[in-house]
Motif scaffolding. Structure first.
Motif, PDB file in Angstrom:
ATOM      1  N   ASP A   1      14.388  -3.162 -23.390  1.00  0.00           N
ATOM      2  CA  ASP A   1      13.860  -4.530 -23.837  1.00  0.00           C
ATOM      3  C   ASP A   1      13.096  -3.865 -25.432  1.00  0.00           C
ATOM      4  N   MET A   2      13.956  -4.170 -26.290  1.00  0.00           N
ATOM      5  CA  MET A   2      15.279  -4.052 -26.399  1.00  0.00           C
ATOM      6  C   MET A   2      15.349  -2.932 -27.448  1.00  0.00           C
ATOM      7  N   LYS A   3      14.668  -2.150 -27.678  1.00  0.00           N
ATOM      8  CA  LYS A   3      15.346  -1.091 -28.502  1.00  0.00           C
ATOM      9  C   LYS A   3      17.101  -0.542 -28.788  1.00  0.00           C
TER      10      LYS A   3
ATOM     11  N   ARG B   1       9.750 -20.662 -42.977  1.00  0.00           N
ATOM     12  CA  ARG B   1       9.764 -20.338 -43.862  1.00  0.00           C
ATOM     13  C   ARG B   1      10.660 -19.807 -45.024  1.00  0.00           C
ATOM     14  N   ARG B   2      11.881 -19.390 -43.944  1.00  0.00           N
ATOM     15  CA  ARG B   2      12.999 -19.111 -44.716  1.00  0.00           C
ATOM     16  C   ARG B   2      13.984 -20.647 -43.366  1.00  0.00           C
ATOM     17  N   PRO B   3      14.322 -21.170 -43.974  1.00  0.00           N
ATOM     18  CA  PRO B   3      15.510 -21.779 -43.081  1.00  0.00           C
ATOM     19  C   PRO B   3      16.656 -21.924 -43.716  1.00  0.00           C
ATOM     20  N   ASP B   4      16.649 -21.654 -44.548  1.00  0.00           N
ATOM     21  CA  ASP B   4      18.322 -21.337 -45.614  1.00  0.00           C
ATOM     22  C   ASP B   4      19.008 -20.464 -44.689  1.00  0.00           C
ATOM     23  N   LEU B   5      18.319 -19.494 -44.234  1.00  0.00           N
ATOM     24  CA  LEU B   5      18.667 -18.233 -43.330  1.00  0.00           C
ATOM     25  C   LEU B   5      19.343 -17.863 -42.114  1.00  0.00           C
ATOM     26  N   PHE B   6      18.801 -19.519 -40.786  1.00  0.00           N
ATOM     27  CA  PHE B   6      19.353 -20.294 -39.871  1.00  0.00           C
ATOM     28  C   PHE B   6      20.442 -21.612 -40.140  1.00  0.00           C
ATOM     29  N   VAL B   7      21.727 -20.199 -40.873  1.00  0.00           N
ATOM     30  CA  VAL B   7      22.536 -21.162 -41.160  1.00  0.00           C
ATOM     31  C   VAL B   7      23.938 -20.281 -40.287  1.00  0.00           C
ATOM     32  N   GLY B   8      24.573 -20.582 -39.535  1.00  0.00           N
ATOM     33  CA  GLY B   8      25.650 -20.134 -39.074  1.00  0.00           C
ATOM     34  C   GLY B   8      25.938 -20.517 -37.304  1.00  0.00           C
ATOM     35  N   ASP B   9      27.439 -20.275 -36.913  1.00  0.00           N
ATOM     36  CA  ASP B   9      28.074 -20.794 -36.055  1.00  0.00           C
ATOM     37  C   ASP B   9      28.034 -20.076 -35.093  1.00  0.00           C
ATOM     38  N   PHE B  10      27.972 -19.263 -34.517  1.00  0.00           N
ATOM     39  CA  PHE B  10      27.080 -18.627 -33.952  1.00  0.00           C
ATOM     40  C   PHE B  10      25.780 -17.641 -33.166  1.00  0.00           C
ATOM     41  N   ALA B  11      25.185 -17.520 -32.526  1.00  0.00           N
ATOM     42  CA  ALA B  11      23.902 -16.681 -32.648  1.00  0.00           C
ATOM     43  C   ALA B  11      24.518 -15.613 -30.866  1.00  0.00           C
ATOM     44  N   ILE B  12      23.823 -14.011 -31.744  1.00  0.00           N
ATOM     45  CA  ILE B  12      24.016 -13.838 -30.550  1.00  0.00           C
ATOM     46  C   ILE B  12      22.409 -12.493 -30.428  1.00  0.00           C
ATOM     47  N   LEU B  13      21.999 -13.151 -29.485  1.00  0.00           N
ATOM     48  CA  LEU B  13      20.523 -12.073 -28.378  1.00  0.00           C
ATOM     49  C   LEU B  13      20.779 -11.117 -28.242  1.00  0.00           C
ATOM     50  N   GLY B  14      20.209 -10.051 -28.922  1.00  0.00           N
ATOM     51  CA  GLY B  14      20.604  -8.881 -28.016  1.00  0.00           C
ATOM     52  C   GLY B  14      19.584  -8.705 -27.100  1.00  0.00           C
ATOM     53  N   GLU B  15      19.199  -9.424 -26.493  1.00  0.00           N
ATOM     54  CA  GLU B  15      18.253  -9.078 -25.253  1.00  0.00           C
ATOM     55  C   GLU B  15      19.107  -8.537 -24.378  1.00  0.00           C
ATOM     56  N   PRO B  16      18.427  -8.128 -22.835  1.00  0.00           N
ATOM     57  CA  PRO B  16      19.057  -6.863 -21.958  1.00  0.00           C
ATOM     58  C   PRO B  16      20.171  -7.908 -21.079  1.00  0.00           C
TER      59      PRO B  16
ATOM     60  N   ARG C   1      22.372  -6.107 -19.448  1.00  0.00           N
ATOM     61  CA  ARG C   1      23.548  -5.064 -18.421  1.00  0.00           C
ATOM     62  C   ARG C   1      25.018  -4.960 -19.115  1.00  0.00           C
ATOM     63  N   GLY C   2      25.112  -5.459 -20.925  1.00  0.00           N
ATOM     64  CA  GLY C   2      26.624  -5.934 -20.655  1.00  0.00           C
ATOM     65  C   GLY C   2      27.055  -7.024 -20.527  1.00  0.00           C
ATOM     66  N   ASP C   3      26.920  -7.646 -19.765  1.00  0.00           N
ATOM     67  CA  ASP C   3      27.216  -9.261 -19.536  1.00  0.00           C
ATOM     68  C   ASP C   3      26.647  -9.899 -20.782  1.00  0.00           C
ATOM     69  N   ILE C   4      27.209 -11.493 -20.574  1.00  0.00           N
ATOM     70  CA  ILE C   4      27.029 -12.421 -21.472  1.00  0.00           C
ATOM     71  C   ILE C   4      25.875 -12.895 -20.816  1.00  0.00           C
ATOM     72  N   GLU C   5      24.987 -13.657 -21.097  1.00  0.00           N
ATOM     73  CA  GLU C   5      24.023 -14.264 -20.363  1.00  0.00           C
ATOM     74  C   GLU C   5      24.062 -15.858 -21.500  1.00  0.00           C
TER      75      GLU C   5
ATOM     76  N   PHE D   1      23.126 -10.861 -25.358  1.00  0.00           N
ATOM     77  CA  PHE D   1      24.021  -9.716 -24.851  1.00  0.00           C
ATOM     78  C   PHE D   1      23.629  -8.850 -24.867  1.00  0.00           C
ATOM     79  N   GLY D   2      23.234  -7.060 -24.433  1.00  0.00           N
ATOM     80  CA  GLY D   2      22.768  -6.511 -24.854  1.00  0.00           C
ATOM     81  C   GLY D   2      22.697  -5.507 -23.873  1.00  0.00           C
ATOM     82  N   PRO D   3      23.251  -4.332 -24.091  1.00  0.00           N
ATOM     83  CA  PRO D   3      22.217  -3.367 -22.649  1.00  0.00           C
ATOM     84  C   PRO D   3      20.446  -3.263 -21.794  1.00  0.00           C
ATOM     85  N   GLY D   4      21.431  -2.486 -21.070  1.00  0.00           N
ATOM     86  CA  GLY D   4      19.675  -2.741 -20.252  1.00  0.00           C
ATOM     87  C   GLY D   4      19.794  -3.760 -19.393  1.00  0.00           C
ATOM     88  N   ASP D   5      19.322  -3.224 -18.500  1.00  0.00           N
ATOM     89  CA  ASP D   5      18.868  -3.888 -16.819  1.00  0.00           C
ATOM     90  C   ASP D   5      17.941  -4.908 -17.217  1.00  0.00           C
ATOM     91  N   PRO D   6      17.682  -5.997 -16.885  1.00  0.00           N
ATOM     92  CA  PRO D   6      16.592  -6.779 -17.074  1.00  0.00           C
ATOM     93  C   PRO D   6      15.505  -6.581 -16.385  1.00  0.00           C
TER      94      PRO D   6
END
Length: 367
Positions: free
Chosen positions: A107-109, A152-167, A169-173, A331-336
């Motif tokens: 979690d979650m280097k 402070r920078r809402p212009d950086l939060f422009v996207g069609d999809f986001a992936i957070l690398g939380e653990p 186990r390589g599944d998608i939660e 989506f990320g490596p590691g057992d939560p």
């Protein structure tokens, strides 16, 4: 590459993701102490001309600007919970499987290491990518680096999809549960414990609160095809003045984890109804996030990665993206289950597996 300041560790982003994970983990970055790691990340990224690098406090953002039709945000936090004799990291083998042991490995280097390596190497991704590495995720929400960056920078939060690398186990939660905390307080009358009948014991009056909690049956609620398990638990209790005084106040701290089918306001109303007649004070609340897997780009990612789609029971920062209309998954490596544990450790094949899957999809080679 720019000159390296003497007090900034050197991160080699061309190293393997396992070695990079170890290097990042061995830079201690307990919440509030992320500056050294943030400096190292900023310095390491500075030599890659395909990235537009921005720093906000100890949050680092790197963007590709290829003019692609879609943009993906990939984020990870760089802080950890406090140490407990679990740094420096070390390699170990358990039942024939190789692990990297130590604080932050799950979690979650390990997820951050995968992201940094891909940010450096994917010079022309199939989708433009906004990479975010932020501080203060493990502590109070009001200083969360992602929250502050969005303000402070809402212009950086422009996207069609986001992936957070939380653990995961390589599944998608998909999505996450919401969470709230309340203080439920009982009051009484102080008296000498030798003459307790003169007073009114506030701790004894808290017994019905505990009875309600003990009798509570958690629900499992399906939301957009994923089943989220709820939970209502006492997480703290305080009261008492001295060993010879009948207490006049007792507070039970309760945490409610609720499915993303309801808002924090609806969850609060439910808790207040459940504890009707008691003094209930809301101390913290955060909406959950629906799975986000119905978006076409999310379906493409799920098909490309080939993992299972599961619910995320804990609250994560995917909710910040979901609140802005950006479908988001974990989506990320590691057992939560090893997150925050004293024997925190990540399987090496999960690190390399997540790297390969994310590389394939972002580069467009997965079809």
């Amino acid at each position: 590459m720019p000159d390296q300041p003497l007090d900034v560790p050197l991160l080699d982003l061309s190293a393997g993701s396992v070695d990079l994970t170890q290097a990042i983990c061995d830079i201690e970055s307990v919440s509030g102490n992320e500056k050294t790691l943030a400096d190292a990340i900023e310095l390491a990224l500075a030599s890659y001309p395909h990235l537009d690098v921005t720093r906000d406090g100890n949050t680092i953002v790197a963007r590709t600007m290829q003019g692609r039709s879609r943009r993906v945000i990939v984020a990870g936090h760089i802080d950890t919970v406090p140490l407990n004799d679990n740094l420096p990291t070390r390699f170990e083998t358990i039942d024939g499987r190789d692990y990297l042991w130590g604080r932050g490995t799950v979690d979650m280097k390990s997820g951050v290491a995968v992201q940094l390596k891909l940010a450096a190497e994917l010079t022309a991704p199939a989708h433009d990518v906004t990479w975010m590495w932020y501080d203060n995720e493990e502590v109070a929400s009001d200083i969360n680096g992602l929250k502050l960056l969005a303000e402070r920078r809402p212009d950086l939060f422009v996207g069609d999809f986001a992936i957070l690398g939380e653990p995961t186990r390589g599944d998608i939660e998909g999505g996450c549960n919401g969470t709230l905390r309340v203080d439920i307080t009982t009051t009484g009358l102080r008296a000498h414990s030798a003459r307790s009948w003169v007073g009114d014991n506030a701790i004894h009056k808290a017994a019905p609160i505990l009875d309600i909690l003990a009798a509570y049956e958690p629900r499992s609620i399906e939301v957009d095809g994923l089943v989220y398990r709820e939970g209502l638990n006492a997480v703290g209790i305080s009261g008492g003045i001295a060993g010879n005084v009948i207490p006049d106040e007792c507070t039970v701290q309760v945490n409610y984890r609720f499915a993303p089918s309801r808002s924090a306001a609806e969850a609060e109303a439910e808790v207040r109804e459940l504890f009707a007649g008691f003094e209930v004070t809301l101390t913290d609340a955060a909406d959950g996030a629906r799975p986000g897997l119905d978006a076409p780009i999310a379906q493409e990612f799920l098909a490309a990665v080939g993992g299972r789609a599961l619910p995320k029971y804990g609250w994560t920062d995917v909710a910040r993206f979901s609140a802005r209309g950006i479908p988001a998954v974990n989506f990320g490596p590691g057992d939560p289950l090893k997150a925050h544990a004293d024997d925190e450790r990540v399987a090496l094949d999960e690190i390399t597996g997540c790297e390969a899957a994310l590389r394939s999809w972002l580069s467009g080679s997965s079809g």
